[in-house]
Design an enzyme around this catalytic site. Sequence first.
Site, PDB file in Angstrom:
ATOM      1  CE  LYS A  91      -3.757  -2.277  -0.035  1.00 27.91           C
ATOM      2  NZ  LYS A  91      -4.681  -2.987   0.796  1.00 27.91           N
TER       3      LYS A  91
HETATM    4  C1  LIG Z   1      -5.722  -3.996   0.822  1.00 30.98           C
HETATM    5  C2  LIG Z   1      -7.193  -3.849   0.682  1.00 30.98           C
HETATM    6  C3  LIG Z   1      -8.085  -4.131   1.730  1.00 30.98           C
HETATM    7  C4  LIG Z   1      -7.716  -4.801   3.009  1.00 30.98           C
HETATM    8  O1  LIG Z   1      -6.592  -4.468   3.628  1.00 30.98           O
HETATM    9  P1  LIG Z   1      -5.781  -5.530   4.540  1.00 30.98           P
HETATM   10  O2  LIG Z   1      -5.009  -4.631   5.400  1.00 30.98           O
HETATM   11  O3  LIG Z   1      -4.982  -6.364   3.629  1.00 30.98           O
HETATM   12  O4  LIG Z   1      -6.794  -6.325   5.322  1.00 30.98           O
HETATM   13  C5  LIG Z   1      -9.419  -3.859   1.554  1.00 30.98           C
HETATM   14  N1  LIG Z   1      -9.890  -3.386   0.391  1.00 30.98           N
HETATM   15  C6  LIG Z   1      -9.084  -3.123  -0.657  1.00 30.98           C
HETATM   16  C7  LIG Z   1      -9.677  -2.591  -1.895  1.00 30.98           C
HETATM   17  C8  LIG Z   1      -7.716  -3.377  -0.547  1.00 30.98           C
HETATM   18  O5  LIG Z   1      -6.915  -3.161  -1.606  1.00 30.98           O
END
Ligand SMILES: *Cc1c(COP(=O)(O)O)cnc(C)c1O
Length: 369
Positions: free
Chosen positions: A181
């Site tokens: 991210k």
């Molecule tokens: C990464 C992501 C999540 C969830 O995040 P995590 O920290 O991996 O649980 C939820 N929605 C979207 C669209 C994502 O890309």
Amino acid sequence: MKIKLSGPDITQAEIDAVTEVLRSGWLSLGPKVPEFEQAVAQFVGVKHAVAVSSGTAGLHLLMRAIGIQNGDEVIGTPFSFIASTNCIVFERARPVLVDIDPNTWNIDVGRIEAAVTPKTKAVIPVDVFGQIPDMDAIGAIASRHGLRVIEDSAEALGSRYKGRMAGSLADAGIFGFYPNKQITTGEGGIITTDNDEIARLCFSMRNQGRDTGMGWLSHERLGYNYRLSDIACAIGIVQMRRIDDILAKRARVAAWYRRRLADESRVSMQKPSPDCDMSWFVFVVKLADDYTEQDRADIIEKLRGRGIGCNNYFAPIHLQEFYKREFGYKEGDFPICERVAARTIALPFHGGLTEAEVDEVCATFKSIL
Ligand SMILES: *Cc1c(COP(=O)(O)O)cnc(C)c1O
């Protein structure tokens, strides 16, 4: 892989911050958690931020905080990461998906109202790859039908819609801090909201249902252990301090890609909405419609064979076995999503890529095409 698909942006400052927490002996429920929450709340421009163990945990708490339960329906998009709709299923509600816009790859706002029934309680728009859908239009539909709106802004830290930050555009939003991210805490997530009641419930539920000031063994409501550690928050604090630089590096890499692929007729890119100033999460291109899904698999294999990390991204949620089995979804239900999802490829993308590496990826990709 010679050129990795993604990678976190970690400097000595993050390493020092972790060391400092480890030396302090205060590893959880300490001062780094509210400090990180304040940094994110201030950046996003909301009253409250609630740090949690993942973006998925944040979505789950929000489903509970807005009272989603068995028999309810929640509208979502099939072109997203699975957590965007799993959170609905956690509370035994039904995910009602609607097809996407072929240009922005976001939920097709024009199709939302037709999916509303007397059982609909909420909508979860997703800021796909950092691009924010038309939140004003979604808000108008929601107020007409008395729905709550939860923004899955996991991929959009720093994106703006009509000048307003992702994560501040609905009843509440979430971000995720997995290492691919925009910023990372290893694992982690955060809930952002201006709503005092949603914040109060989320603070309590992430910490076993304790209310502020309650003892360790006093539980006001059903809760979870969705806390984020001080070690993780210390990383997050430094990442937020560096956020402008982190986002600028990613935008620079995206611009290198866009310049090299702009006149490549065999691929297209997510078409930016004029209302959205995008923070870059991934670099995803879509092969022209005359390429098949098998062609895409071959292209991915060849790219990897030449040391270039890449992946199909996303796979349609409604075609996952669990969703087909549980909700009767099948191929053909969301043709635009299926056409896009069969042809998208995520190319290597992170702030540390050099222009020479982007050159190499694009030249190799074009020769394989
Ligand atoms: C990464 C992501 C999540 C969830 O995040 P995590 O920290 O991996 O649980 C939820 N929605 C979207 C669209 C994502 O890309």
